[in-house]
Design a protein around this motif. Structure first.
Motif, PDB file in Angstrom:
ATOM      1  N   ILE A 180       0.906  -1.370   0.108  1.00  0.00           N
ATOM      2  CA  ILE A 180      -0.571   0.152   0.191  1.00  0.00           C
ATOM      3  C   ILE A 180       0.424   1.147   0.019  1.00  0.00           C
ATOM      4  CG2 ILE A 180      -1.800   1.252   1.046  1.00  0.00           C
ATOM      5  CD1 ILE A 180      -2.845  -1.383   2.822  1.00  0.00           C
ATOM      6  N   ASP A 181       0.750   1.642  -0.792  1.00  0.00           N
ATOM      7  CA  ASP A 181       1.903   3.138  -1.458  1.00  0.00           C
ATOM      8  C   ASP A 181       0.883   4.171  -0.767  1.00  0.00           C
ATOM      9  OD1 ASP A 181       3.169   5.180  -2.507  1.00  0.00           O
ATOM     10  OD2 ASP A 181       3.777   4.399  -3.199  1.00  0.00           O
ATOM     11  N   THR A 182       0.746   5.164  -0.383  1.00  0.00           N
ATOM     12  CA  THR A 182       0.168   6.337   0.257  1.00  0.00           C
ATOM     13  C   THR A 182       1.365   7.611  -0.151  1.00  0.00           C
ATOM     14  OG1 THR A 182      -0.790   5.479   2.401  1.00  0.00           O
ATOM     15  CG2 THR A 182      -1.244   7.463   2.418  1.00  0.00           C
ATOM     16  N   PRO A 183       1.356   8.488  -1.287  1.00  0.00           N
ATOM     17  CA  PRO A 183       2.013   9.889  -1.696  1.00  0.00           C
ATOM     18  C   PRO A 183       0.958  10.801  -1.122  1.00  0.00           C
ATOM     19  CG  PRO A 183       0.287   9.361  -3.431  1.00  0.00           C
ATOM     20  CD  PRO A 183      -0.007   7.768  -2.450  1.00  0.00           C
ATOM     21  N   LEU A 184       2.296  11.634  -0.271  1.00  0.00           N
ATOM     22  CA  LEU A 184       1.665  13.276  -0.415  1.00  0.00           C
ATOM     23  C   LEU A 184       2.756  13.973  -1.157  1.00  0.00           C
ATOM     24  CD1 LEU A 184       0.164  14.268   2.374  1.00  0.00           C
ATOM     25  CD2 LEU A 184       2.376  13.956   4.123  1.00  0.00           C
TER      26      LEU A 184
END
Ligand code: HEC
Length: 370
Positions: A180-184
């Motif tokens: 799971i890749d959560t970008p900001l």
């Protein structure tokens, strides 16, 4: 020039400590068994699961190994085992109850012992940790990981902008991993900065082939990128995207390695984002202090190609020299830093400083292993 320097450096280092870094070969398992019974079984148990605490005479640390548990042992490198046997637990941030056998065994005998420890896991389908090559900044690796990775890329040229990702990777079963890749994202196209969450990726990786003997591993990954980022602000694609790619990694006997990743992205709404194909390659060399048992340095250079499937689009090339290094004694915390240089089609494609901090959480807590 950067690349030439890099390669001369790599060639100079290659092979220096290839021997100890490599997995055990030509070992005598029967000798290993004999040595184990005489020197190790009192604590680790005849069956490799640990002697009963009443007879072993110590309280088991939470990281105490059960050598029959393939999920715990196959990710461990032979060199990690050799290091602990030769130099004792504290050398890798483990308990001092695990004694040092330096001066007791020859290098061959340590190899025999490790080969015997490997017989406790009886399922040969688990991919071996030696094939867990140093993670590159742009090229996804084939090995399934239990890792938490914080990555960043910051424009160091042209328009201001930065992007950070929190990536959670978790294995399940013998050959699978979810991601799971959560970008900001942060951008400043004109006067003001604005930022927010980008498009979140859910991925599934599966190992198709792995062989420690040949040093190869092949995996496939499928992903869904959800349009969680603000499209109007430029923080997201505004449409769901399906991605798929293959990864093939090869480790050579000199600890030189090459990693390939190739695939494509298929947005549902191609008016918002174009279909795209990419091909990434990372070439690197690992070398370690202390005869191959200490801190591991892995300089790499990546060649990243990406092409939007629209008429007249060019293939964008980037070259990315970088250095990965292990930070904790246990080597479960690592860092990598590099600079991505656009080679062609440089309009709107700035140079970027890239980095990550990686934590292999199966191998110990953040506070352990120092
Ligand atoms: C006095 C008890 C004792 C003896 C004798 C002993 N060990 Fe250990 N060993 C331990 C303990 C306790 C740990 C766990 C340390 C920790 O997790 O902090 C350990 C850990 C290890 C590990 C590390 C596993 C990992 O997770 O990386 C290996 C490998 C190992 N021992 C091999 C051996 C071998 C081979 C021998 C015999 C040559 C041996 N040990 C003898 C107590 C012992």
């Amino acid at each position: 020039m950067f690349v030439c320097l890099f390669f001369s450096f790599v060639v100079a280092q290659a092979g220096k400590n290839a021997e100890t870094l490599q997995p055990v070969r030509h070992a005598n398992v029967a000798d290993g068994q004999r040595l184990y019974a005489a020197n190790c079984a009192a604590c680790h148990g005849e069956a490799g699961q640990g002697a009963p605490e009443t007879t072993a005479g110590f309280q088991r640390p939470s990281s105490f190994p059960d050598f029959t548990r393939c999920d715990q042992t196959t990710a461990e490198l032979d060199t990690a085992y050799k290091a602990v046997i030769l130099h004792g637990g504290p050398y890798r941030g483990f308990s001092q109850i695990m004694p040092s056998f330096s001066g007791v065994f020859t290098v061959q005998q340590v190899g025999d012992l490790v080969a015997y420890l490997r017989t406790f896991c009886t399922n040969p389908h688990w991919p071996r940790g030696e094939l867990n090559l140093p993670l590159a900044l742009g090229t996804e690796k084939a090995y399934p990981e239990d890792e938490e990775v914080l990555t960043g890329r910051v424009n160091i040229q042209k328009s201001s902008g930065a992007e950070f990702h929190e990536i959670h990777e978790q294995r399940f079963g013998v050959k699978n991993q979810i991601e799971i890749d959560t970008p900001l994202m942060f951008e400043r196209p004109q006067q003001n900065w604005y930022g927010g969450i980008g498009d979140i990726t859910f991925g599934l990786k599966r190992v198709m082939l792995s062989s420690l003997r040949t040093g190869s591993i092949l995996s496939l990954q499928g992903e869904v990128v959800a349009p969680t980022g603000n499209y109007l602000r430029g923080l997201g694609a505004g449409t769901t995207t399906f991605g798929t790619f293959a990864m093939f990694d090869q480790l050579f006997p000199t600890n030189t390695f090459i990693q390939f990743q190739g695939g494509g992205n298929l947005p549902v709404d191609t008016r918002k984002a174009p279909q795209n194909v990419f091909w990434n390659t990372a070439i690197g060399q690992s070398f370690a202090a202390d005869h191959g048992l200490g801190r591991l340095w892995s300089p790499m250079v990546e060649f990243l190609a990406s092409r939007d499937l629209v008429t007249g689009a060019k293939t964008d090339w980037n070259v990315l020299p970088e250095m990965q290094v292990t930070i904790s004694h246990r080597q479960h915390i690592r860092g990598d830093v590099g600079i991505s240089f656009p080679v062609n089609d440089t309009v709107g494609r700035p140079r970027q400083l890239m980095f990550y901090i990686l934590w292999d959480w199966q191998d110990g807590k953040l506070t352990e292993g120092w």
